[in-house]
Design an enzyme around this catalytic site. Structure first.
Site, PDB file in Angstrom:
ATOM      1  N   GLY A 122      16.297  52.657  18.031  1.00 25.62           N
ATOM      2  CA  GLY A 122      15.472  51.631  18.267  1.00 25.62           C
ATOM      3  C   GLY A 122      16.091  50.440  19.024  1.00 25.62           C
ATOM      4  O   GLY A 122      17.144  50.157  18.704  1.00 25.62           O
ATOM      5  N   LEU A 157       7.890  55.691  10.541  1.00 27.26           N
ATOM      6  CA  LEU A 157       8.201  56.596  11.634  1.00 27.26           C
ATOM      7  C   LEU A 157       9.813  56.613  11.687  1.00 27.26           C
ATOM      8  O   LEU A 157      10.391  57.310  12.719  1.00 27.26           O
ATOM      9  CB  LEU A 157       7.778  55.745  12.969  1.00 27.26           C
ATOM     10  CG  LEU A 157       6.608  56.032  13.362  1.00 27.26           C
ATOM     11  CD1 LEU A 157       5.319  55.918  12.498  1.00 27.26           C
ATOM     12  CD2 LEU A 157       6.054  55.101  14.673  1.00 27.26           C
ATOM     13  N   SER A 159      13.348  57.366  12.077  1.00 27.11           N
ATOM     14  CA  SER A 159      14.132  58.725  12.180  1.00 27.11           C
ATOM     15  C   SER A 159      14.362  58.878  13.741  1.00 27.11           C
ATOM     16  O   SER A 159      13.602  58.690  14.564  1.00 27.11           O
ATOM     17  CB  SER A 159      13.163  59.815  11.798  1.00 27.11           C
ATOM     18  OG  SER A 159      14.168  61.095  12.175  1.00 27.11           O
ATOM     19  N   TYR A 229      16.463  67.929  10.959  1.00 28.10           N
ATOM     20  CA  TYR A 229      15.393  67.239  11.476  1.00 28.10           C
ATOM     21  C   TYR A 229      14.153  68.063  10.830  1.00 28.10           C
ATOM     22  O   TYR A 229      13.398  67.504  10.129  1.00 28.10           O
ATOM     23  CB  TYR A 229      15.401  67.036  12.821  1.00 28.10           C
ATOM     24  CG  TYR A 229      14.401  66.243  13.569  1.00 28.10           C
ATOM     25  CD1 TYR A 229      14.034  65.042  13.216  1.00 28.10           C
ATOM     26  CD2 TYR A 229      13.115  66.988  14.133  1.00 28.10           C
ATOM     27  CE1 TYR A 229      12.786  64.268  13.759  1.00 28.10           C
ATOM     28  CE2 TYR A 229      12.004  66.241  14.559  1.00 28.10           C
ATOM     29  CZ  TYR A 229      11.937  64.838  14.335  1.00 28.10           C
ATOM     30  OH  TYR A 229      10.904  64.105  15.020  1.00 28.10           O
TER      31      TYR A 229
END
Ligand SMILES: O=c1ccn([C@@H]2O[C@H](COP(=O)(O)OP(=O)(O)O[C@H]3OC[C@@H](O)[C@H](O)[C@H]3O)[C@@H](O)[C@H]2O)c(=O)[nH]1
Length: 377
Positions: A122, A157, A159, A229
């Site tokens: 991010g 969210l 990850s 994942y």
């Protein structure tokens, strides 16, 4: 004789007085001269000092002006919501690609939004246009550590989502999706919040059912490079339903299919950003394998609308969110090449291990229960 002496003494006294007066005048003149001289030096010095101070302060003044401007910064338009309708919403991973668009929507809808991000993938700049807004808060925090805040809804969210990113540090990806999800479910339980998990089409692995509907259990290699994942998200789903059954936590699970849009990182590594960047730079478009594998891409605004609809629905079982328009990766490379008008050639590279060969969402459930379907092409 006496008269002569008297005359001399009188003259001497006069001369003495005259001399004293002259000395006094000379002294006063010299003091005045020094004084006026000093004053002019002082005045000159003061002007110089003032000039220097002005020079030194000028950049500070500019900074203060910028700060004042930033205080009066105009934010995107925000609806007014009454106390009853306004929710306190936590978005983990809220500074990421999807998270930041979700932040925009919820802020503009008039809610109070707290973004939590560890800034691994991010970026602060994705949400910087909200910084300072009274409804917005940004916390630099890793969900692997517990978080204690009061909220009504949690969009979880956090990850890494791009294969190169989540494979970069598989242990961290596993911790984020397992411990991170446990922490957020614990928070949801403590404060009575509803939690929406951003799950993924990757829970279907390399699917043997096509298109994929929510009842399909998937085909995942548990020890392959994508497992951190895929299995991380699968167990995150398991945790949601365990908390729902055992603790009564309200959960929502969105299985998100391939998504693209603005704010994707240039080096994200996923196919859309790779091909666009390569085409723009005149570099070869790297197709992994034969390019016959398929994907269907949804635009981020469609996904965000789907996430909000799901959160506010009464559907607690998993729901696919994606665009069912399916293309091969080779077709997609040719499409981007022609849209960009690029002279790049297509370069075939070795196939990625465990790469899902066919993927397309069955979105009948979202259509029927949420009234949602993608509107962008
Ligand atoms: O440069 C590239 C990048 C990717 N590809 C191929 O393009 C296809 C799509 O790859 P991406 O990396 O964009 O994404 P994937 O479909 O593999 O995974 C994605 O799936 C759904 C999301 O929920 C996940 O965030 C993401 O893991 C794959 O077949 C991949 O091998 C290329 O041919 N060239």
């Amino acid at each position: 004789m006496m008269l002569v002496n008297w005359l001399i003494s009188v003259i001497n006294r006069r001369i003495m007085k005259l001399l004293v007066a002259l000395a006094l005048i000379a002294y006063i003149a010299s003091v005045w001269g020094t004084y006026t001289n000093m004053r002019s030096i002082q005045e000159h010095g003061e002007t110089k000092i003032e000039q220097r101070i002005d020079e030194a302060v000028a950049p500070l003044r500019e900074k203060i002006r910028d700060l004042e401007l930033s205080f009066t910064q105009r934010y995107p338009p925000v609806k007014f919501l009454s106390e009853k309708d306004r929710k306190r919403i936590l978005i983990t991973g809220g500074a990421g690609f999807v998270g930041s668009h979700l932040t925009d929507k919820l802020m503009m809808d008039g809610h109070e939004v707290t973004v939590v991000d560890n800034f691994f993938t991010g970026r602060k700049r994705n949400v910087e246009h909200w910084i300072g807004h009274e409804n917005f808060e940004l916390i630099n925090h890793d969900v692997v550590e517990p978080l204690y805040i009061e909220v009504d809804q949690i969009y979880h969210l956090a990850s890494p989502a791009s294969p190169p990113n989540y494979m970069y540090n598989p242990i961290k990806t596993l911790k984020t999706n397992t411990i991170g999800t446990l922490n957020m479910l614990g928070l949801a339980k403590r404060v009575g919040a509803r939690l929406l998990l951003a799950s993924t089409s990757e829970v279907y692995g390399d699917p043997e059912v096509h298109p994929q509907n929510e009842d399909y259990w998937g085909h995942v290699n548990p020890i392959g490079p994508r497992a951190c994942y895929d299995e991380g998200k699968r167990v995150a789903e398991t945790m949601c339903y365990a908390y729902m059954k055992q603790e009564g936590v309200e959960v929502r699970v969105a299985r998100i299919f391939n998504t693209f849009g603005s704010r994707m990182h240039m080096n994200d590594g996923r196919v859309v950003s790779n091909f666009i960047l390569q085409a723009l730079q005149g570099e070869p478009l790297t197709v992994y394998g034969s390019g016959s594998q398929t994907r269907a891409f949804q635009y981020v605004s469609d996904l965000v609308n789907g996430l909000v609809s799901l959160m506010n629905s009464n559907v607690s079982s998993p729901v696919n969110l994606g665009n069912p328009e399916e293309h091969t990766i080779l077709e997609f490379a040719q499409l981007i090449k022609s849209l960009v008008g690029s002279r790049s050639y297509i370069q075939f590279l070795p196939e990625a291990q465990d790469d899902p060969q066919r993927r397309r969402p069955d979105i009948r459930k979202a259509k029927m229960l949420l009234g949602w379907e993608p509107v962008e092409n």
